[in-house]
Write a protein that holds these residues in place. Structure first.
Motif, mmCIF file in Angstrom:
data_model
loop_
_atom_site.group_PDB
_atom_site.id
_atom_site.type_symbol
_atom_site.label_atom_id
_atom_site.label_comp_id
_atom_site.label_asym_id
_atom_site.label_seq_id
_atom_site.Cartn_x
_atom_site.Cartn_y
_atom_site.Cartn_z
ATOM 1 N N VAL A 27 0.747 -1.072 -0.077
ATOM 2 C CA VAL A 27 0.238 0.042 0.284
ATOM 3 C C VAL A 27 0.727 1.363 0.029
ATOM 4 O O VAL A 27 0.720 2.208 -0.865
ATOM 5 C CB VAL A 27 -0.936 -0.049 1.105
ATOM 6 C CG1 VAL A 27 -1.600 1.442 1.443
ATOM 7 C CG2 VAL A 27 -2.011 -1.198 0.973
ATOM 8 N N GLY A 28 2.001 1.262 0.764
ATOM 9 C CA GLY A 28 3.004 2.482 0.845
ATOM 10 C C GLY A 28 3.421 2.714 -0.422
ATOM 11 O O GLY A 28 3.684 3.619 -0.837
ATOM 12 N N ALA A 29 3.929 1.624 -1.274
ATOM 13 C CA ALA A 29 4.685 1.732 -2.328
ATOM 14 C C ALA A 29 3.655 2.274 -3.468
ATOM 15 O O ALA A 29 3.955 3.014 -4.353
ATOM 16 C CB ALA A 29 5.163 0.280 -2.763
ATOM 17 N N VAL A 30 2.456 1.679 -3.419
ATOM 18 C CA VAL A 30 1.403 2.167 -4.670
ATOM 19 C C VAL A 30 1.192 3.689 -4.053
ATOM 20 O O VAL A 30 0.976 4.500 -5.206
ATOM 21 C CB VAL A 30 0.288 1.295 -4.416
ATOM 22 C CG1 VAL A 30 -0.827 1.751 -5.502
ATOM 23 C CG2 VAL A 30 0.433 -0.106 -5.046
ATOM 24 N N THR A 31 0.756 4.175 -2.937
ATOM 25 C CA THR A 31 0.580 5.333 -2.624
ATOM 26 C C THR A 31 1.730 6.397 -3.194
ATOM 27 O O THR A 31 1.549 7.238 -3.846
ATOM 28 C CB THR A 31 0.584 5.606 -1.161
ATOM 29 O OG1 THR A 31 -0.597 4.794 -0.697
ATOM 30 C CG2 THR A 31 0.121 6.939 -0.988
ATOM 31 N N LEU A 32 2.949 5.863 -2.941
ATOM 32 C CA LEU A 32 4.311 6.663 -3.191
ATOM 33 C C LEU A 32 4.268 6.849 -4.804
ATOM 34 O O LEU A 32 4.650 7.908 -5.328
ATOM 35 C CB LEU A 32 5.456 6.145 -2.630
ATOM 36 C CG LEU A 32 6.940 6.647 -2.882
ATOM 37 C CD1 LEU A 32 6.765 8.048 -2.223
ATOM 38 C CD2 LEU A 32 8.073 5.883 -2.484
ATOM 39 N N ARG A 34 1.944 6.458 -7.010
ATOM 40 C CA ARG A 34 0.921 7.468 -7.671
ATOM 41 C C ARG A 34 1.156 8.931 -7.323
ATOM 42 O O ARG A 34 0.783 9.707 -8.101
ATOM 43 C CB ARG A 34 -0.664 6.903 -6.924
ATOM 44 C CG ARG A 34 -0.965 5.671 -7.491
ATOM 45 C CD ARG A 34 -2.558 5.479 -7.091
ATOM 46 N NE ARG A 34 -3.428 6.212 -7.800
ATOM 47 C CZ ARG A 34 -4.805 6.305 -7.484
ATOM 48 N NH1 ARG A 34 -5.168 5.429 -6.637
ATOM 49 N NH2 ARG A 34 -5.382 7.183 -8.188
ATOM 50 N N ARG A 35 1.634 9.260 -6.146
ATOM 51 C CA ARG A 35 1.814 10.599 -5.946
ATOM 52 C C ARG A 35 3.142 11.240 -6.765
ATOM 53 O O ARG A 35 3.140 12.470 -6.839
ATOM 54 C CB ARG A 35 2.211 10.868 -4.394
ATOM 55 C CG ARG A 35 0.935 10.682 -3.483
ATOM 56 C CD ARG A 35 1.401 11.128 -2.049
ATOM 57 N NE ARG A 35 -0.068 10.815 -1.330
ATOM 58 C CZ ARG A 35 -0.428 11.758 -0.666
ATOM 59 N NH1 ARG A 35 0.139 13.179 -0.797
ATOM 60 N NH2 ARG A 35 -1.467 11.658 0.036
ATOM 61 N N THR A 36 3.988 10.182 -7.048
ATOM 62 C CA THR A 36 5.162 10.740 -7.859
ATOM 63 C C THR A 36 5.058 10.455 -9.273
ATOM 64 O O THR A 36 5.457 11.690 -10.249
ATOM 65 C CB THR A 36 6.470 10.127 -7.380
ATOM 66 O OG1 THR A 36 6.256 8.564 -7.316
ATOM 67 C CG2 THR A 36 6.830 10.507 -5.778
ATOM 68 N N ALA A 37 4.518 9.457 -9.730
ATOM 69 C CA ALA A 37 4.533 9.108 -11.048
ATOM 70 C C ALA A 37 3.447 10.150 -11.759
ATOM 71 O O ALA A 37 3.171 10.203 -12.981
ATOM 72 C CB ALA A 37 4.361 7.924 -11.350
ATOM 73 N N GLY A 38 2.350 10.327 -11.058
ATOM 74 C CA GLY A 38 1.268 10.975 -11.632
ATOM 75 C C GLY A 38 1.107 12.399 -11.651
ATOM 76 O O GLY A 38 0.050 13.064 -11.512
ATOM 77 N N ARG A 39 2.364 13.210 -11.669
ATOM 78 C CA ARG A 39 2.441 14.584 -11.349
ATOM 79 C C ARG A 39 2.120 15.248 -12.488
ATOM 80 O O ARG A 39 1.650 16.245 -12.649
ATOM 81 C CB ARG A 39 3.682 14.779 -10.907
ATOM 82 C CG ARG A 39 4.091 14.807 -9.669
ATOM 83 C CD ARG A 39 3.813 15.672 -8.730
ATOM 84 N NE ARG A 39 4.303 15.221 -7.373
ATOM 85 C CZ ARG A 39 3.706 15.498 -6.398
ATOM 86 N NH1 ARG A 39 2.595 16.188 -6.193
ATOM 87 N NH2 ARG A 39 4.139 15.188 -5.056
ATOM 88 N N GLY A 40 2.241 14.596 -13.807
ATOM 89 C CA GLY A 40 1.855 15.163 -15.209
ATOM 90 C C GLY A 40 0.474 15.075 -15.435
ATOM 91 O O GLY A 40 0.147 15.840 -16.348
ATOM 92 N N ARG A 41 -0.192 14.416 -14.552
ATOM 93 C CA ARG A 41 -1.963 14.198 -15.217
ATOM 94 C C ARG A 41 -2.567 15.052 -14.231
ATOM 95 O O ARG A 41 -2.307 15.705 -13.061
ATOM 96 C CB ARG A 41 -2.314 12.857 -14.715
ATOM 97 C CG ARG A 41 -1.315 11.631 -15.589
ATOM 98 C CD ARG A 41 -1.898 10.334 -15.160
ATOM 99 N NE ARG A 41 -1.939 10.206 -13.703
ATOM 100 C CZ ARG A 41 -2.038 9.321 -13.089
ATOM 101 N NH1 ARG A 41 -2.569 8.092 -13.525
ATOM 102 N NH2 ARG A 41 -2.155 9.364 -11.861
#
Length: 94
Positions: A27-32, A34-41
């Protein structure tokens, strides 16, 4: 010798913590990610709305161009009247 996983010859209550630890890691890895890789969206983790600085208002740009000599006085007043029609009365105008 008795280990944490062994409780009276069988798996003890400690064995239940290992799946919980792995679930927390996932859960921590998925949250991390989503917060970092999804910056352009767009979305809750996307970039904040870009606001224009106060110095880049159309009137400020027009004033800077007139002050620097890029446009003459007639061009300045003509463009200012167009901006007045589009954006309404300027603040401070009588």
């Amino acid at each position: 010798m008795q280990t944490l996983a062994q409780w009276d010859g069988g798996p003890g209550p400690w064995i239940l913590f290992f799946p919980l630890i792995w679930a927390a890691v996932v859960v921590g890895a998925v949250t991390l990610l989503r917060r970092t890789a999804g910056r352009g969206r767009r979305g809750p983790w996307g970039p904040a709305a870009v606001t224009r600085p106060a110095g880049d208002s159309p009137l400020a740009v027009l004033g800077r161009r007139f002050a620097s000599g890029e446009i003459d006085e007639d061009e300045y007043w003509r463009r200012l009247s167009v901006l007045d029609e589009q954006f309404g009365r300027r603040s401070g105008a009588a």
